[in-house]
Design a protein around this motif. Structure first.
Motif, PDB file in Angstrom:
ATOM      1  N   MET A   1      16.019  75.427  84.224  1.00  0.00           N
ATOM      2  CA  MET A   1      15.532  75.801  85.552  1.00  0.00           C
ATOM      3  C   MET A   1      16.151  77.124  86.009  1.00  0.00           C
ATOM      4  SD  MET A   1      14.567  73.228  88.612  1.00  0.00           S
ATOM      5  CE  MET A   1      16.027  73.456  89.496  1.00  0.00           C
ATOM      6  N   GLU A   2      15.371  77.849  86.798  1.00  0.00           N
ATOM      7  CA  GLU A   2      15.849  79.156  87.262  1.00  0.00           C
ATOM      8  C   GLU A   2      17.080  78.983  88.159  1.00  0.00           C
ATOM      9  OE1 GLU A   2      13.485  83.088  88.874  1.00  0.00           O
ATOM     10  OE2 GLU A   2      12.846  81.115  89.482  1.00  0.00           O
ATOM     11  N   GLU A   3      18.074  79.850  87.992  1.00  0.00           N
ATOM     12  CA  GLU A   3      19.277  79.776  88.823  1.00  0.00           C
ATOM     13  C   GLU A   3      18.949  80.132  90.268  1.00  0.00           C
ATOM     14  OE1 GLU A   3      23.728  81.123  87.894  1.00  0.00           O
ATOM     15  OE2 GLU A   3      22.569  82.691  88.866  1.00  0.00           O
ATOM     16  N   ARG A   4      19.631  79.477  91.213  1.00  0.00           N
ATOM     17  CA  ARG A   4      19.321  79.715  92.621  1.00  0.00           C
ATOM     18  C   ARG A   4      20.600  80.013  93.433  1.00  0.00           C
ATOM     19  NH1 ARG A   4      16.867  74.923  96.196  1.00  0.00           N
ATOM     20  NH2 ARG A   4      14.807  75.453  95.414  1.00  0.00           N
ATOM     21  N   ILE A   5      20.550  81.152  94.123  1.00  0.00           N
ATOM     22  CA  ILE A   5      21.640  81.488  95.047  1.00  0.00           C
ATOM     23  C   ILE A   5      21.145  81.225  96.469  1.00  0.00           C
ATOM     24  CG2 ILE A   5      23.029  83.368  96.027  1.00  0.00           C
ATOM     25  CD1 ILE A   5      23.003  84.712  93.274  1.00  0.00           C
ATOM     26  N   ILE A   6      21.922  80.473  97.229  1.00  0.00           N
ATOM     27  CA  ILE A   6      21.582  80.272  98.646  1.00  0.00           C
ATOM     28  C   ILE A   6      22.595  81.042  99.496  1.00  0.00           C
ATOM     29  CG2 ILE A   6      21.463  78.607 100.544  1.00  0.00           C
ATOM     30  CD1 ILE A   6      20.262  76.598  98.703  1.00  0.00           C
ATOM     31  N   ILE A   7      22.071  81.844 100.419  1.00  0.00           N
ATOM     32  CA  ILE A   7      22.926  82.578 101.351  1.00  0.00           C
ATOM     33  C   ILE A   7      22.746  81.934 102.724  1.00  0.00           C
ATOM     34  CG2 ILE A   7      23.427  84.835 102.376  1.00  0.00           C
ATOM     35  CD1 ILE A   7      21.873  86.076  99.934  1.00  0.00           C
ATOM     36  N   VAL A   8      23.858  81.487 103.318  1.00  0.00           N
ATOM     37  CA  VAL A   8      23.786  80.858 104.647  1.00  0.00           C
ATOM     38  C   VAL A   8      24.166  81.910 105.687  1.00  0.00           C
ATOM     39  CG1 VAL A   8      24.554  78.950 106.095  1.00  0.00           C
ATOM     40  CG2 VAL A   8      24.557  78.705 103.613  1.00  0.00           C
ATOM     41  N   GLY A   9      23.214  82.272 106.536  1.00  0.00           N
ATOM     42  CA  GLY A   9      23.456  83.300 107.545  1.00  0.00           C
ATOM     43  C   GLY A   9      22.683  84.556 107.200  1.00  0.00           C
ATOM     44  N   ALA A  10      21.610  84.805 107.978  1.00  0.00           N
ATOM     45  CA  ALA A  10      20.783  85.993 107.718  1.00  0.00           C
ATOM     46  C   ALA A  10      21.163  87.092 108.702  1.00  0.00           C
ATOM     47  CB  ALA A  10      19.304  85.619 107.838  1.00  0.00           C
ATOM     48  N   GLY A  11      22.434  87.514 108.630  1.00  0.00           N
ATOM     49  CA  GLY A  11      22.924  88.588 109.493  1.00  0.00           C
ATOM     50  C   GLY A  11      23.115  89.851 108.674  1.00  0.00           C
ATOM     51  N   GLN A  12      24.040  90.697 109.143  1.00  0.00           N
ATOM     52  CA  GLN A  12      24.293  91.970 108.466  1.00  0.00           C
ATOM     53  C   GLN A  12      24.733  91.729 107.016  1.00  0.00           C
ATOM     54  OE1 GLN A  12      24.541  95.207 110.466  1.00  0.00           O
ATOM     55  NE2 GLN A  12      24.304  96.081 108.446  1.00  0.00           N
ATOM     56  N   ALA A  13      25.719  90.843 106.825  1.00  0.00           N
ATOM     57  CA  ALA A  13      26.266  90.635 105.482  1.00  0.00           C
ATOM     58  C   ALA A  13      25.271  89.895 104.594  1.00  0.00           C
ATOM     59  CB  ALA A  13      27.588  89.863 105.565  1.00  0.00           C
ATOM     60  N   GLY A  14      24.656  88.821 105.119  1.00  0.00           N
ATOM     61  CA  GLY A  14      23.695  88.046 104.331  1.00  0.00           C
ATOM     62  C   GLY A  14      22.507  88.892 103.910  1.00  0.00           C
ATOM     63  N   GLY A  15      21.990  89.675 104.850  1.00  0.00           N
ATOM     64  CA  GLY A  15      20.839  90.541 104.555  1.00  0.00           C
ATOM     65  C   GLY A  15      21.174  91.573 103.495  1.00  0.00           C
ATOM     66  N   TYR A 101      21.765  74.309  95.152  1.00  0.00           N
ATOM     67  CA  TYR A 101      22.182  75.675  94.828  1.00  0.00           C
ATOM     68  C   TYR A 101      22.970  75.692  93.525  1.00  0.00           C
ATOM     69  CZ  TYR A 101      26.780  74.243  96.706  1.00  0.00           C
ATOM     70  OH  TYR A 101      27.973  73.587  96.935  1.00  0.00           O
ATOM     71  N   ASP A 102      22.964  76.845  92.889  1.00  0.00           N
ATOM     72  CA  ASP A 102      23.910  77.083  91.799  1.00  0.00           C
ATOM     73  C   ASP A 102      25.118  77.814  92.354  1.00  0.00           C
ATOM     74  OD1 ASP A 102      22.471  76.091  89.347  1.00  0.00           O
ATOM     75  OD2 ASP A 102      20.945  77.372  90.259  1.00  0.00           O
ATOM     76  N   LYS A 103      24.829  78.849  93.202  1.00  0.00           N
ATOM     77  CA  LYS A 103      25.907  79.564  93.918  1.00  0.00           C
ATOM     78  C   LYS A 103      25.538  79.577  95.391  1.00  0.00           C
ATOM     79  CE  LYS A 103      28.045  80.974  90.150  1.00  0.00           C
ATOM     80  NZ  LYS A 103      29.402  80.567  89.785  1.00  0.00           N
ATOM     81  N   LEU A 104      26.562  79.445  96.229  1.00  0.00           N
ATOM     82  CA  LEU A 104      26.343  79.409  97.676  1.00  0.00           C
ATOM     83  C   LEU A 104      27.203  80.498  98.314  1.00  0.00           C
ATOM     84  CD1 LEU A 104      25.129  77.674 100.052  1.00  0.00           C
ATOM     85  CD2 LEU A 104      27.319  76.457 100.072  1.00  0.00           C
ATOM     86  N   VAL A 105      26.616  81.269  99.210  1.00  0.00           N
ATOM     87  CA  VAL A 105      27.402  82.299  99.898  1.00  0.00           C
ATOM     88  C   VAL A 105      27.349  82.039 101.399  1.00  0.00           C
ATOM     89  CG1 VAL A 105      27.788  84.760 100.255  1.00  0.00           C
ATOM     90  CG2 VAL A 105      26.773  83.960  98.105  1.00  0.00           C
ATOM     91  N   LEU A 106      28.536  81.909 102.002  1.00  0.00           N
ATOM     92  CA  LEU A 106      28.607  81.691 103.452  1.00  0.00           C
ATOM     93  C   LEU A 106      28.749  83.055 104.126  1.00  0.00           C
ATOM     94  CD1 LEU A 106      31.012  78.612 103.322  1.00  0.00           C
ATOM     95  CD2 LEU A 106      28.520  78.628 103.604  1.00  0.00           C
TER      96      LEU A 106
END
Ligand SMILES: Cc1cc2nc3c(=O)[nH]c(=O)nc-3n(C[C@H](O)[C@H](O)[C@H](O)COP(=O)(O)OP(=O)(O)OC[C@H]3O[C@@H](n4cnc5c(N)ncnc54)[C@H](O)[C@@H]3O)c2cc1C
Length: 414
Positions: A1-15, A101-106
């Motif tokens: 399965m394709e790897e999936r990164i989830i980013i929590v927070g669609a602000g300056q850093a997440g964007g 997720y495979d990787k999660l970014v807060l």
């Protein structure tokens, strides 16, 4: 399965991270989840051009919506992450659904620190504001009309920027600051007194060494009518049509601590933006990271940090591992004058200025052991790059030449 990164927070850093991942060649799925109704946007104009009505909503957006499609970034606004399950590598959302997720970014940023005064707990005050988001500004902008009396609590950058916009729009502004001088945590007395004078000349009133004792509410407990305070011990009451609280930020770390990650004034990460869980990273205002500049740990609240931290995280996620090494810097705009700051002046032994304080264009250099550890550059943007180089080189300087505006800054390092 394709790897999936989830980013929590669609602000300056997440964007920044989402697009940076694509630019660095990441081929897996990228999900960017934000609880606000908007795509990632710039916050600095909230207390400047946007409050003043000079910028439209879409001009705040970091990227046009079409860019997320083009970069194959799955942006979900109005989506709040409620919990992290590290055992199953899933996050749960406000609607009860779960995403793996495979990787999660807060990249959860922070929220405005509320005014903690007894008796306010149950009040829903319609004219008490803070400025962290587009919706905060939209709620308060209608009251920014000539003649209204605005009381600002907090003499940091946000409070001062709002004061500048408000007096220019014809409001009566009084700013209350607990410390004996403005911006006392981030700058020296020379710059504090310049800023105070700069604002006073334009009509802002100040109460320094001031303790806010309480807010006077109307009978329905919906409106603030006045602020009671003590300035150097002397009691006073100010009438207010609206009150702005600008007393700092609380990092959004609850998700991380509930998931058992270390939190200490921010989510604890290493120089690659990684937490102790190899699958979870944290970036931007919410993260506490090692600083090559101070030698200790640091949590920064600035756009340059959010952008650089996102770049470091993107490199980590594509396996390049480039440590964070940037020197802290920040800017502010007040009355069209640009203030740029680099480094941290804490512990400085001497302050040297060059340029004209009265002419409102000067630089203040903070020295320790004859080395420039920080600089505030006011209205002299051409000097800023050279100031940054002086701070990053840690070279010894000749103090007399540093203070002489006729000597090019580039030639100062001994
Ligand atoms: C009024 C104002 C003026 C500023 N002026 C300047 C300036 O002049 N210069 C400068 O360098 N910096 C300035 N800053 C600071 C700068 O904007 C921040 O440092 C930067 O936005 C930090 O980016 P971030 O992505 O870490 O956090 P943010 O931009 O705050 O983004 C975090 C996002 O995550 C969302 N979120 C939080 N929890 C969750 C969850 N559980 N699920 C989903 N989403 C979540 C938040 O709602 C938010 O949208 C200013 C900030 C403000 C508020």
């Amino acid at each position: 399965m394709e790897e999936r990164i989830i980013i929590v927070g669609a602000g300056q850093a997440g964007g920044e991270l989402a697009s940076s991942l694509r630019k660095q060649g990441y081929k897996g799925r990228v999900l960017l989840l934000g609880d606000e109704a908007h795509p990632p946007y710039q916050r600095p104009p909230l207390s400047k051009g946007f409050l003043q009505g000079k910028l439209s909503l879409t001009e705040l957006y970091l990227k046009p919506l079409a860019t997320y499609e083009r970069f194959d970034i799955e942006l979900k606004t109005g989506t709040r992450v409620e919990a992290i399950d590290r055992a199953t590598k899933e996050v749960s959302l406000g609607d009860g659904s779960r995403l793996a997720y495979d990787k999660l970014v807060l990249a959860t940023g922070g929220r405005a620190r509320p005014l903690n005064l007894p008796g306010l707990e149950d009040a829903r005050l319609e004219n008490l504001f803070s400025v962290r988001s587009i919706s905060d500004v939209e709620a308060m902008r209608g009251r920014f009309v000539p003649g209204n009396r605005l009381v600002i609590i907090g003499g940091g950058y946000v409070g001062l920027e709002v004061a500048a916009v408000a007096v220019q729009l014809g409001l009566h502004v009084t700013l209350l600051e607990a410390a004996p001088r403005l911006l006392s945590r981030v700058t020296g007395p020379e710059v504090s007194s310049f800023i105070e004078r700069f604002h006073r000349e334009r009509g802002v009133e100040f109460r320094l060494s001031c303790e806010v004792r309480g807010l006077e509410l109307d009978e329905a407990r919906r409106q603030v009518r006045g602020v009671s305070l003590a300035c150097q011990g002397a009691p006073e009451r100010l009438e207010a049509d609206l009150v702005l609280v600008g007393i700092g930020l609380i990092p959004n770390t609850e998700l991380a601590s509930a998931a058992g990650l270390a939190v200490d004034n921010g989510i604890v990460v290493d120089e690659y933006a990684c937490t102790a869980d190899p699958n979870i990273l944290a970036i931007g205002d919410c993260a506490n990271q090692p600083s090559a500049y101070t030698g200790g740990r640091i949590r920064l609240e600035s756009v340059p940090n959010a952008v650089e931290h996102a770049r470091v995280a993107a490199a980590t996620l594509v396996g390049k591992m480039e440590p964070y090494a940037a020197i802290p810097w920040f800017w502010s705009d007040q009355y069209g004058v640009k203030l740029q700051m680099v480094g941290l002046s804490t512990g400085y032994e001497q302050c040297v200025t060059r340029g004209s304080v009265d002419g409102k264009e000067f630089s203040a250099f903070y020295l320790k052991d004859r080395r420039v550890i920080a600089a505030d550059v006011i209205g002299r943007p051409a000097e800023f790059m050279a100031a940054r180089r002086l701070v990053s080189s840690r070279a010894e300087v000749d103090v007399t030449r540093l203070g002489d505006a006729a000597v090019p800054l580039n030639s100062i390092a001994a």
